[in-house]
Design a protein around this motif. Sequence first.
Motif, short mmCIF file in Angstrom:
data_model
loop_
_atom_site.label_atom_id
_atom_site.label_comp_id
_atom_site.label_asym_id
_atom_site.label_seq_id
_atom_site.Cartn_x
_atom_site.Cartn_y
_atom_site.Cartn_z
N ALA A 182 0.87 -1.19 0.00
CA ALA A 182 0.00 0.00 0.00
C ALA A 182 0.90 1.24 0.00
O ALA A 182 2.05 1.16 0.42
N PRO A 183 0.36 2.37 -0.47
CA PRO A 183 1.17 3.61 -0.42
C PRO A 183 1.31 4.08 1.04
O PRO A 183 0.32 4.09 1.78
N THR A 190 -4.69 2.12 2.16
CA THR A 190 -4.31 0.93 2.94
C THR A 190 -5.56 0.12 3.27
O THR A 190 -5.57 -1.11 3.12
N GLU A 191 -6.60 0.80 3.70
CA GLU A 191 -7.83 0.06 4.05
C GLU A 191 -8.38 -0.67 2.82
O GLU A 191 -8.88 -1.79 2.92
N ALA A 192 -8.21 -0.05 1.67
CA ALA A 192 -8.75 -0.66 0.44
C ALA A 192 -8.06 -1.98 0.10
O ALA A 192 -8.62 -2.82 -0.61
N VAL A 193 -6.86 -2.19 0.60
CA VAL A 193 -6.11 -3.42 0.29
C VAL A 193 -6.51 -4.57 1.23
O VAL A 193 -6.26 -5.74 0.93
N ILE A 194 -7.15 -4.27 2.34
CA ILE A 194 -7.51 -5.31 3.31
C ILE A 194 -8.56 -6.24 2.70
O ILE A 194 -9.53 -5.79 2.09
N VAL A 220 -0.46 6.66 11.47
CA VAL A 220 -0.12 5.56 12.38
C VAL A 220 -1.29 5.29 13.33
O VAL A 220 -1.67 4.13 13.57
N LYS A 221 -1.87 6.35 13.87
CA LYS A 221 -3.05 6.17 14.75
C LYS A 221 -4.18 5.52 13.96
O LYS A 221 -4.90 4.66 14.46
N GLY A 222 -4.33 5.97 12.71
CA GLY A 222 -5.38 5.41 11.85
C GLY A 222 -5.15 3.92 11.59
O GLY A 222 -6.10 3.12 11.57
N LEU A 223 -3.90 3.52 11.41
CA LEU A 223 -3.59 2.10 11.19
C LEU A 223 -3.96 1.28 12.42
O LEU A 223 -4.48 0.17 12.32
N LYS A 229 -10.42 -2.56 14.02
CA LYS A 229 -11.68 -2.74 13.29
C LYS A 229 -11.71 -4.06 12.51
O LYS A 229 -12.72 -4.75 12.46
N HIS A 230 -10.57 -4.43 11.89
CA HIS A 230 -10.55 -5.62 11.02
C HIS A 230 -9.88 -6.82 11.70
O HIS A 230 -9.60 -7.81 11.03
#
Length: 409
Positions: A182-183, A190-194, A220-223, A229-230
């Motif tokens: 992911a970029p 990044t979420e789109a690749v999950i 980083v917090k978002g990750l 979430k996943h």
Amino acid sequence: MTYLTGVAPIQLSDQDTSVNNPLTDKDFVMPIAPRPELCFTQGKGHYLFDQNGKQYLDMVQGWAVNTLGHSPDLIQQALIEQSQQLINPGPGFFNQPMIELAKTLCANSNFDQVFFANSGAEANEGAIKLARKWGQNHKQGAFKIITFEQSFHGRTLATMSATGKATFAPLFEPKVSGFSKAPYNDLAATEAVIDQHTVAIMLELVQGEAGVIPADSDFVKGLETLCKKHNLLLIIDEVQTGIGRTGNLFAYQGLDIQPDIMTLGKGLGGGVPISALLTKVEHSCFEYGDQGGTYNGNPLMCSVSQAVVNKVLEQGFLANVEQMGQLLSQKLSELSQQYSLGSVRGKGLLIALDTAELSAPELVDQARELGLLLNAPNERTLRFMPALNLSEKEINECCAVLAKTIESL
Ligand code: PLP
């Protein structure tokens, strides 16, 4: 020949150095990098000395490994004392330095258990295996790991497959499958690749080999939130950023996140080969036989690492990293303004200077001629990764020689 001031030049013997030139037999060594025609024979603190006794101020320090500089007394002492006691009982037995070091690393992080290895790549292999094992046990066999474009995780086949360096892509095919790229610093992408097979996200908090690119704190917090979430594991590769390099003991501690797995290498041994994989007890799912290695957790390396980590934990040590990092950044920014170079970025004592029109590899070659060792992670970037006990004196010396270098080009 140029000598910097600060350390007494080594006394050369009267012997003819051409007779004793160690480079005469250099072709016995496999050519895996374009090494310059010199051979280092001694190192002390911030300086290296070559076969002719020429002195170099070292702002590379074994590729960010010599936390306390070259051959510090406390490493010499740890090696002597431990080698007189016990060098390696084998990985099938406990030893005291292994237990003590694991305890120290856990006491100073949010992790509960440690697996010791010998290189950053080996620690990362362990992290990949641990995540896959956890996926088998807890996520219906999920195995895919999301890593990032431009990232660097090592040179074993799996870690090269995890790495996002474009130049690695065509090498040694077929790679180990199961890595999606992911970029960096792009949360939505990044979420789109999950997908349903994803088990973990793995990243460097500062992409060192890519040219010192820090992760945004929001990213980083978002990750971390995405992982919750996943139901994914957040793996941070702190091989380059760990053990004080960025001003915190671990870079994640400056970003207010709680990763699930962390890898360490480089600075952990202060110059000797030791690395580590750390995790929380709930993710520590290796069964007997899943992971190991002959040298892993040997007391000789663990005792050196303990001495290095103790030093980094001493009052004021990390504050010096922060302070010297700011000073070096400021002086480099001044140079950049003076010579119309590019941006200065980084954290603690992992700093980059973009060189604009100038070729960074040429600057490195020329600086070496003038007695200064620098690194160019790409064509237009210089990287500075000095020993963490750096002082203003070395910063001034570095910037003076760098200015001369730029002028000479
Ligand atoms: N991970 C990161 C972030 C690194 O910077 C490196 C080395 O530069 C590695 C892993 C690989 O470590 P080693 O060369 O010890 O295998």
